[in-house]
Design a protein around this motif. Sequence first.
Motif, PDB file in Angstrom:
ATOM      1  N   THR A   1       0.812  -1.219   0.000  1.00 35.76           N
ATOM      2  CA  THR A   1       0.000   0.000   0.000  1.00 35.76           C
ATOM      3  C   THR A   1       0.845   1.268   0.000  1.00 35.76           C
ATOM      4  O   THR A   1       0.440   2.287  -0.566  1.00 35.76           O
ATOM      5  CB  THR A   1      -0.966   0.033   1.206  1.00 35.76           C
ATOM      6  N   ALA A   2       2.020   1.226   0.606  1.00 34.07           N
ATOM      7  CA  ALA A   2       2.867   2.432   0.668  1.00 34.07           C
ATOM      8  C   ALA A   2       3.307   2.905  -0.721  1.00 34.07           C
ATOM      9  O   ALA A   2       3.131   4.089  -1.055  1.00 34.07           O
ATOM     10  CB  ALA A   2       4.072   2.192   1.573  1.00 34.07           C
ATOM     11  N   PRO A   3       3.867   2.025  -1.562  1.00 38.42           N
ATOM     12  CA  PRO A   3       4.218   2.484  -2.925  1.00 38.42           C
ATOM     13  C   PRO A   3       2.999   2.929  -3.713  1.00 38.42           C
ATOM     14  O   PRO A   3       3.069   3.887  -4.484  1.00 38.42           O
ATOM     15  CB  PRO A   3       4.860   1.238  -3.557  1.00 38.42           C
ATOM     16  N   MET A   4       1.859   2.238  -3.523  1.00 41.81           N
ATOM     17  CA  MET A   4       0.652   2.603  -4.251  1.00 41.81           C
ATOM     18  C   MET A   4       0.222   4.033  -3.930  1.00 41.81           C
ATOM     19  O   MET A   4      -0.068   4.828  -4.836  1.00 41.81           O
ATOM     20  CB  MET A   4      -0.469   1.617  -3.912  1.00 41.81           C
ATOM     21  N   VAL A   5       0.192   4.384  -2.651  1.00 46.98           N
ATOM     22  CA  VAL A   5      -0.206   5.734  -2.256  1.00 46.98           C
ATOM     23  C   VAL A   5       0.795   6.757  -2.788  1.00 46.98           C
ATOM     24  O   VAL A   5       0.407   7.809  -3.312  1.00 46.98           O
ATOM     25  CB  VAL A   5      -0.323   5.852  -0.720  1.00 46.98           C
ATOM     26  N   TYR A   6       2.080   6.458  -2.687  1.00 51.58           N
ATOM     27  CA  TYR A   6       3.104   7.402  -3.137  1.00 51.58           C
ATOM     28  C   TYR A   6       2.979   7.690  -4.628  1.00 51.58           C
ATOM     29  O   TYR A   6       2.950   8.868  -5.046  1.00 51.58           O
ATOM     30  CB  TYR A   6       4.497   6.862  -2.824  1.00 51.58           C
ATOM     31  N   TYR A   7       2.900   6.640  -5.442  1.00 53.42           N
ATOM     32  CA  TYR A   7       2.870   6.854  -6.889  1.00 53.42           C
ATOM     33  C   TYR A   7       1.525   7.399  -7.359  1.00 53.42           C
ATOM     34  O   TYR A   7       1.461   8.092  -8.381  1.00 53.42           O
ATOM     35  CB  TYR A   7       3.241   5.559  -7.613  1.00 53.42           C
ATOM     36  N   TYR A   8       0.470   7.158  -6.601  1.00 51.89           N
ATOM     37  CA  TYR A   8      -0.813   7.774  -6.912  1.00 51.89           C
ATOM     38  C   TYR A   8      -0.709   9.292  -6.715  1.00 51.89           C
ATOM     39  O   TYR A   8      -1.198  10.072  -7.540  1.00 51.89           O
ATOM     40  CB  TYR A   8      -1.917   7.192  -6.023  1.00 51.89           C
ATOM     41  N   ILE A   9      -0.061   9.693  -5.637  1.00 51.22           N
ATOM     42  CA  ILE A   9       0.136  11.121  -5.380  1.00 51.22           C
ATOM     43  C   ILE A   9       0.992  11.744  -6.484  1.00 51.22           C
ATOM     44  O   ILE A   9       0.675  12.818  -7.008  1.00 51.22           O
ATOM     45  CB  ILE A   9       0.803  11.339  -4.009  1.00 51.22           C
ATOM     46  N   ILE A  10       2.081  11.081  -6.840  1.00 50.24           N
ATOM     47  CA  ILE A  10       3.019  11.626  -7.809  1.00 50.24           C
ATOM     48  C   ILE A  10       2.418  11.724  -9.211  1.00 50.24           C
ATOM     49  O   ILE A  10       2.531  12.751  -9.888  1.00 50.24           O
ATOM     50  CB  ILE A  10       4.310  10.761  -7.870  1.00 50.24           C
ATOM     51  N   PHE A  11       1.739  10.665  -9.639  1.00 51.96           N
ATOM     52  CA  PHE A  11       1.278  10.604 -11.031  1.00 51.96           C
ATOM     53  C   PHE A  11      -0.163  11.059 -11.247  1.00 51.96           C
ATOM     54  O   PHE A  11      -0.527  11.440 -12.349  1.00 51.96           O
ATOM     55  CB  PHE A  11       1.446   9.182 -11.567  1.00 51.96           C
TER      56      PHE A  11
END
Length: 262
Positions: free
Chosen positions: A248-258
């Motif tokens: 979930t951590a990478p998912m939230v991060y890359y959702y924010i970024i992209f």
Amino acid sequence: MKTRILSAIIMLPLLAIVFIGGRLLLVACFAIGIMGIREFFRGFENLNIKPSHMVANISILGLYAIILFAPAKYQFYMLWIMAVIVMSLLCLFDIEHKEPADAMATLTGIFYVIFFSSHVTLVEQTGEYGVMVWLIFLTAFGTDIMAYFTGYALGKHKLAPKISPKKTIEGSIGGILGSVIFCAVFGYFVIPRLLAHCIVLGALGGILSQFGDLTASIFKRKMGIKDYGNLIPGHGGILDRFDSVLFTAPMVYYYIIFIIGQ
């Protein structure tokens, strides 16, 4: 049931760490990475596979040095990835004692445990979106809690019996719905302008957190172990508790970024 309640109480300090954030959260993520990689490597050692603890230790020190001193320099992350791959493969030069499986286990552990978990602190460093670090844990733990109680009350159809016999389809659906509700409530009260994104992240996190849980279960089955450790009553080791967070951590991060940051 009692062990789950005890585990929840033990995890309460995590809420304080996330609330304080900053360097304290970074140190906590570093500690989770250190303990998690040791647990993961011990599992491989149970199969007589010998990943390199030295490469893992150098890798986590290098990664957190970048996060601490040059978090916006993305070229350093690319350099780190290259260095991790090269160091892992160089271990094979000890040809009499190392096998390709040792190098692959080293690489898998570093990226799966250390790199994925580091995204918690990366989310917190996204400026105005840093508060969304809470969504990492709301989706991961919210899904787990709601899946457990929904499955306990309504579960009849097995979700993945060969991987995790106790999980049910009903529990899985309940977990996703619980994640959506928790994230929606958070969005409504904390960041109302991003409410729609919080709901989407709740749905995505509800799904991905379960994939994270099942992935950890697959590793344990293949390694021939029941738990990664015994640090947390009822949940085994660090990885037994944070396996969902790794997804979930990478998912939230890359959702924010992209998505949000565009």
